[in-house]
Design a protein around this motif. Structure first.
Motif, PDB file in Angstrom:
ATOM      1  N   VAL A 220     111.004  26.605  46.653  1.00  0.00           N
ATOM      2  CA  VAL A 220     112.091  27.207  47.515  1.00  0.00           C
ATOM      3  C   VAL A 220     113.391  26.624  46.727  1.00  0.00           C
ATOM      4  CG1 VAL A 220     113.528  26.918  49.625  1.00  0.00           C
ATOM      5  CG2 VAL A 220     111.159  26.967  49.846  1.00  0.00           C
ATOM      6  N   GLY A 221     113.526  25.728  46.355  1.00  0.00           N
ATOM      7  CA  GLY A 221     114.678  24.946  45.170  1.00  0.00           C
ATOM      8  C   GLY A 221     114.897  26.022  44.177  1.00  0.00           C
ATOM      9  N   TYR A 222     113.693  26.400  43.517  1.00  0.00           N
ATOM     10  CA  TYR A 222     113.862  27.105  42.236  1.00  0.00           C
ATOM     11  C   TYR A 222     114.220  28.663  42.514  1.00  0.00           C
ATOM     12  CZ  TYR A 222     111.674  23.805  38.969  1.00  0.00           C
ATOM     13  OH  TYR A 222     111.561  22.720  38.168  1.00  0.00           O
ATOM     14  N   THR A 223     113.669  28.988  43.604  1.00  0.00           N
ATOM     15  CA  THR A 223     113.906  30.373  44.184  1.00  0.00           C
ATOM     16  C   THR A 223     115.529  30.538  44.507  1.00  0.00           C
ATOM     17  OG1 THR A 223     111.588  30.662  45.209  1.00  0.00           O
ATOM     18  CG2 THR A 223     113.529  32.479  45.867  1.00  0.00           C
ATOM     19  N   ILE A 224     115.963  29.653  45.301  1.00  0.00           N
ATOM     20  CA  ILE A 224     117.533  29.680  45.556  1.00  0.00           C
ATOM     21  C   ILE A 224     118.329  29.595  44.108  1.00  0.00           C
ATOM     22  CG2 ILE A 224     119.465  28.484  46.341  1.00  0.00           C
ATOM     23  CD1 ILE A 224     117.511  27.675  48.677  1.00  0.00           C
ATOM     24  N   LEU A 225     117.788  28.819  43.268  1.00  0.00           N
ATOM     25  CA  LEU A 225     118.429  28.956  41.870  1.00  0.00           C
ATOM     26  C   LEU A 225     118.287  30.110  41.093  1.00  0.00           C
ATOM     27  CD1 LEU A 225     120.172  27.070  39.675  1.00  0.00           C
ATOM     28  CD2 LEU A 225     117.821  26.470  38.752  1.00  0.00           C
ATOM     29  N   ALA A 226     116.994  30.844  41.145  1.00  0.00           N
ATOM     30  CA  ALA A 226     116.773  31.983  40.677  1.00  0.00           C
ATOM     31  C   ALA A 226     117.751  33.130  40.776  1.00  0.00           C
ATOM     32  CB  ALA A 226     115.314  32.352  40.395  1.00  0.00           C
ATOM     33  N   ILE A 227     117.932  33.151  42.374  1.00  0.00           N
ATOM     34  CA  ILE A 227     118.650  34.391  43.211  1.00  0.00           C
ATOM     35  C   ILE A 227     120.134  34.288  42.585  1.00  0.00           C
ATOM     36  CG2 ILE A 227     119.532  34.951  45.344  1.00  0.00           C
ATOM     37  CD1 ILE A 227     117.109  33.873  46.571  1.00  0.00           C
ATOM     38  N   ALA A 253     114.139  37.774  42.155  1.00  0.00           N
ATOM     39  CA  ALA A 253     113.725  36.221  42.246  1.00  0.00           C
ATOM     40  C   ALA A 253     112.574  35.719  42.755  1.00  0.00           C
ATOM     41  CB  ALA A 253     115.099  35.589  42.701  1.00  0.00           C
ATOM     42  N   MET A 254     112.225  36.150  44.047  1.00  0.00           N
ATOM     43  CA  MET A 254     111.107  35.765  44.593  1.00  0.00           C
ATOM     44  C   MET A 254     109.823  36.275  43.889  1.00  0.00           C
ATOM     45  SD  MET A 254     112.094  37.017  48.607  1.00  0.00           S
ATOM     46  CE  MET A 254     110.640  36.704  49.252  1.00  0.00           C
ATOM     47  N   THR A 255     109.687  37.648  43.136  1.00  0.00           N
ATOM     48  CA  THR A 255     108.556  38.158  42.627  1.00  0.00           C
ATOM     49  C   THR A 255     108.517  37.740  41.192  1.00  0.00           C
ATOM     50  OG1 THR A 255     109.718  40.084  42.025  1.00  0.00           O
ATOM     51  CG2 THR A 255     108.592  40.156  44.080  1.00  0.00           C
ATOM     52  N   SER A 256     109.651  37.128  40.628  1.00  0.00           N
ATOM     53  CA  SER A 256     109.530  36.612  39.347  1.00  0.00           C
ATOM     54  C   SER A 256     108.968  35.361  39.148  1.00  0.00           C
ATOM     55  CB  SER A 256     110.938  36.737  38.355  1.00  0.00           C
ATOM     56  OG  SER A 256     111.923  36.110  39.150  1.00  0.00           O
ATOM     57  N   LEU A 257     109.646  34.358  40.209  1.00  0.00           N
ATOM     58  CA  LEU A 257     109.133  32.887  40.225  1.00  0.00           C
ATOM     59  C   LEU A 257     107.713  32.891  40.721  1.00  0.00           C
ATOM     60  CD1 LEU A 257     110.170  30.088  39.606  1.00  0.00           C
ATOM     61  CD2 LEU A 257     111.079  30.164  41.982  1.00  0.00           C
ATOM     62  N   ALA A 258     107.246  33.756  41.492  1.00  0.00           N
ATOM     63  CA  ALA A 258     106.059  33.751  41.835  1.00  0.00           C
ATOM     64  C   ALA A 258     104.990  34.608  41.064  1.00  0.00           C
ATOM     65  CB  ALA A 258     105.983  34.526  43.501  1.00  0.00           C
ATOM     66  N   THR A 259     105.575  34.816  39.897  1.00  0.00           N
ATOM     67  CA  THR A 259     104.787  35.758  38.807  1.00  0.00           C
ATOM     68  C   THR A 259     104.352  36.757  39.339  1.00  0.00           C
ATOM     69  OG1 THR A 259     103.033  34.358  38.878  1.00  0.00           O
ATOM     70  CG2 THR A 259     104.494  33.699  37.324  1.00  0.00           C
ATOM     71  N   VAL A 280     117.853  36.298  31.268  1.00  0.00           N
ATOM     72  CA  VAL A 280     117.944  35.302  32.380  1.00  0.00           C
ATOM     73  C   VAL A 280     116.501  35.367  33.122  1.00  0.00           C
ATOM     74  CG1 VAL A 280     118.575  35.435  34.853  1.00  0.00           C
ATOM     75  CG2 VAL A 280     120.235  35.755  33.070  1.00  0.00           C
ATOM     76  N   LEU A 281     115.500  36.439  32.972  1.00  0.00           N
ATOM     77  CA  LEU A 281     114.323  36.477  33.651  1.00  0.00           C
ATOM     78  C   LEU A 281     113.164  35.545  32.709  1.00  0.00           C
ATOM     79  CD1 LEU A 281     114.137  40.005  34.908  1.00  0.00           C
ATOM     80  CD2 LEU A 281     114.060  37.991  36.313  1.00  0.00           C
ATOM     81  N   LEU A 282     113.350  35.469  31.601  1.00  0.00           N
ATOM     82  CA  LEU A 282     112.655  34.761  30.820  1.00  0.00           C
ATOM     83  C   LEU A 282     112.199  33.391  31.198  1.00  0.00           C
ATOM     84  CD1 LEU A 282     113.525  35.940  27.246  1.00  0.00           C
ATOM     85  CD2 LEU A 282     111.594  36.499  28.463  1.00  0.00           C
ATOM     86  N   PRO A 283     113.264  32.587  31.325  1.00  0.00           N
ATOM     87  CA  PRO A 283     112.789  31.187  31.786  1.00  0.00           C
ATOM     88  C   PRO A 283     112.447  31.162  33.110  1.00  0.00           C
ATOM     89  CG  PRO A 283     115.331  31.557  31.698  1.00  0.00           C
ATOM     90  CD  PRO A 283     114.714  32.678  30.906  1.00  0.00           C
ATOM     91  N   ILE A 284     112.779  32.173  34.205  1.00  0.00           N
ATOM     92  CA  ILE A 284     112.110  32.261  35.321  1.00  0.00           C
ATOM     93  C   ILE A 284     110.676  32.488  35.623  1.00  0.00           C
ATOM     94  CG2 ILE A 284     112.730  33.252  37.530  1.00  0.00           C
ATOM     95  CD1 ILE A 284     115.638  33.915  37.076  1.00  0.00           C
TER      96      ILE A 284
END
Length: 526
Positions: A220-227, A253-259, A280-284
């Motif tokens: 959840v924390g990573y998702t908020i940061l990615a958003i 953000a949701m679908t990139s972090l969840a790969t 920006v999406l590469l590190p996520i």
């Protein structure tokens, strides 16, 4: 468990399985209910009704199963495998209801109203989900984090369905069983058995319930940061209103972090044609391919050396670097140097992390480029992350095992042989067990891949090569979502059904599926 014991009149084995699958469906019904509220917020009342009906049906089935068999024994390993296989299958089937019901409840005029103004196409992709197979395909692709889609033009779908696609991938990336364990399970209730059944071994805490709750806090924390980061990138690079930028940032953000790779744009990330968004999406995407215990160690101790100290993470970075270079050199034959580097970097990270975002027309790539990408999708990222594929640790174990087997030839029989995998020191028996397990799963994975690609090659048109069909099956089975253009509502139904099975097999890493099939034929007794 006593042989022949029953619960509510059925065998205790089946009662245990039914109760825990019922728990999965209860969680899914809650997610559907929340999505119905999203539909109301967007003023999509027909879609909200579809979600309400789907949630009610799912709640009824799940609630009856959980309540009727509440006293069933805790699951053992054999139950966990069947619960995982059957649970994920039923989760996908019930998850298809919002697509199917929305397509049937909404009038053609209402469906057409969701088509963006100025679009070059006439029909909404909602029409495809009147076909139940298409709806199940979309749901299985969502829950397994695959990202292949029957929605030809995603922006023509109601926003509630776009949200549902993203939510399925966000939850499914960590695991629907993991979510169920974190909410419904108690210590001593078979939580570890269920956790392992979803192809997970890693612990952060001694307690599995504490482990999965920590995983969700990190996620959840990573998702908020990615958003936040994606929102800023979209505002800078795209002519979008803040509300629209926030909507696209949330979903991506949701679908990139969840790969997972589902998109709310018409051509995935290629829609933006933005180096900033891709960067920006590469590190996520990479974060999603790193095991959760490593994230926990870094966040808790602020020790970034853990990234290189961990075997899988270290090899992930090595493979990303080598793969990008090799793929860039391969694509020099087709594209300009700078474009080759940009597309190769993004697409290789997308493939190895099993995310499936697409920024380049991969169908136009050479067979060599497709083969490199297929290899990345087969391997995948780190075990204990959100990725699919065979996993880096298995690939590493097989290579070390082969070297170990050769080295033993030159040693006396009485020699004490040990080897290291990461920070673990293994004796001969332990190494043989590790090697055999990795080899068996990987061999089965590759055999199913080859068999599926051969079947698919006989079901597609003459415009697709064997490299295309191998790529497509690797994408489905690796839960990636990249496509050469084969997947779509016009594809052969047999091929579509096969890819559904490939996605299901890939998410659970084969063994639970085999246990499930064996139990259907012979039961759960030895």
């Amino acid at each position: 468990m006593r042989h022949g014991s029953t619960v509510a009149g059925i065998p205790a084995d089946l009662a245990t399985i039914a109760r825990d699958i019922g728990s999965l469906l209860l969680i899914e019904s809650a997610l559907m209910g929340a999505s119905a509220l999203v539909g109301l917020a967007f003023g999509e009342y027909g879609v909200a009704l579809a979600f309400f009906l789907a949630a009610t049906a799912t709640l009824a089935v799940g609630g009856i199963a959980r309540r009727t068999f509440a006293t069933a024994p805790a699951p053992q390993t054999k139950h966990g495998m069947v619960i995982a296989a059957a649970g994920w299958l039923l989760t996908a089937v019930f998850g298809a209801l919002p697509f199917f019901l929305s397509a049937h409840l909404l009038s053609p005029a209402t469906a057409a109203s969701y088509i963006p103004e100025g679009a070059s196409y006439a029909g909404s992709s909602l029409q495809y989900f009147t076909n139940p197979l298409h709806a199940v395909f979309e749901s299985m692709s969502g829950w397994t984090g695959s990202g292949l889609t029957m929605a030809v033009h995603e922006p023509s779908l109601p926003r509630t369905l776009l949200w549902w696609r993203s939510l399925m991938q966000w939850v499914g990336g960590v695991g629907v069983i993991v979510l169920t364990v974190s909410i419904l399970s108690r210590p001593g209730s078979g939580s570890y058995t269920l956790y392992r059944s979803e192809a997970r071994e890693e612990r952060i805490h001694p307690s599995i319930v504490s482990t999965v709750r920590t995983v969700w806090k990190i996620f959840v924390g990573y998702t908020i940061l990615a958003i936040i980061v994606l929102f800023g990138a979209l505002l800078v690079s795209e002519p979008l209103a803040p509300a629209e930028a926030a909507w696209q940032a949330l979903n991506h953000a949701m679908t990139s972090l969840a790969t997972g790779g589902f998109s709310v744009t018409d051509n995935s990330i290629a829609t933006y044609d933005s180096p900033l968004v891709e960067t920006v999406l590469l590190p996520i995407m990479t974060l999603g391919a790193i095991a959760f215990p490593i994230h926990y160690a870094i966040l808790k101790n602020r020790d970034f050396r853990a990234l290189l100290a961990d075997l899988q993470t270290r090899w992930l970075f090595v493979l990303l670097g080598v793969g990008i270079v090799v793929l860039t050199l391969q694509n020099f034959q087709t594209f300009a140097p700078l474009l080759s580097l940009r597309d190769s970097a993004f697409q290789f990270v997308s493939a190895l992390s099993c995310t499936g975002f697409q920024s380049s027309p991969i169908g136009q790539w050479s067979a060599g480029g497709k083969l490199i990408m297929s290899s990345a999708m087969v391997l995948g990222g780190a075990a204990g992350s959100t990725v699919g594929g065979i996993k880096i640790i298995r690939g590493y174990t097989i290579v070390r095992g082969i070297r170990w087997q050769f080295s033993r030839v030159f040693l006396p029989v009485s020699a004490v042989v040990t080897t290291h995998i990461g920070d673990r020191k293994l004796d001969r028996e332990e190494m043989e067990q590790e090697f055999s397990e990795a080899a068996i799963v990987s061999l089965l994975w590759v055999l199913i891949l080859i068999g599926g690609s051969i079947i698919l090659s006989n079901l597609v048109g003459p415009g697709f090569s064997y490299a295309d069909t191998l790529f497509e099956v690797a994408s489905a089975q690796g839960n990636v979502g990249l496509s050469t253009g084969i997947t779509g509502p016009s594809m052969n139904p047999i091929a579509e059904g096969m890819l559904v099975i490939n996605m299901w097999i890939g998410r659970l890493e084969i063994i639970p599926i085999l246990v499930f099939l064996r139990s259907l034929i012979y039961g759960l007794n030895p």
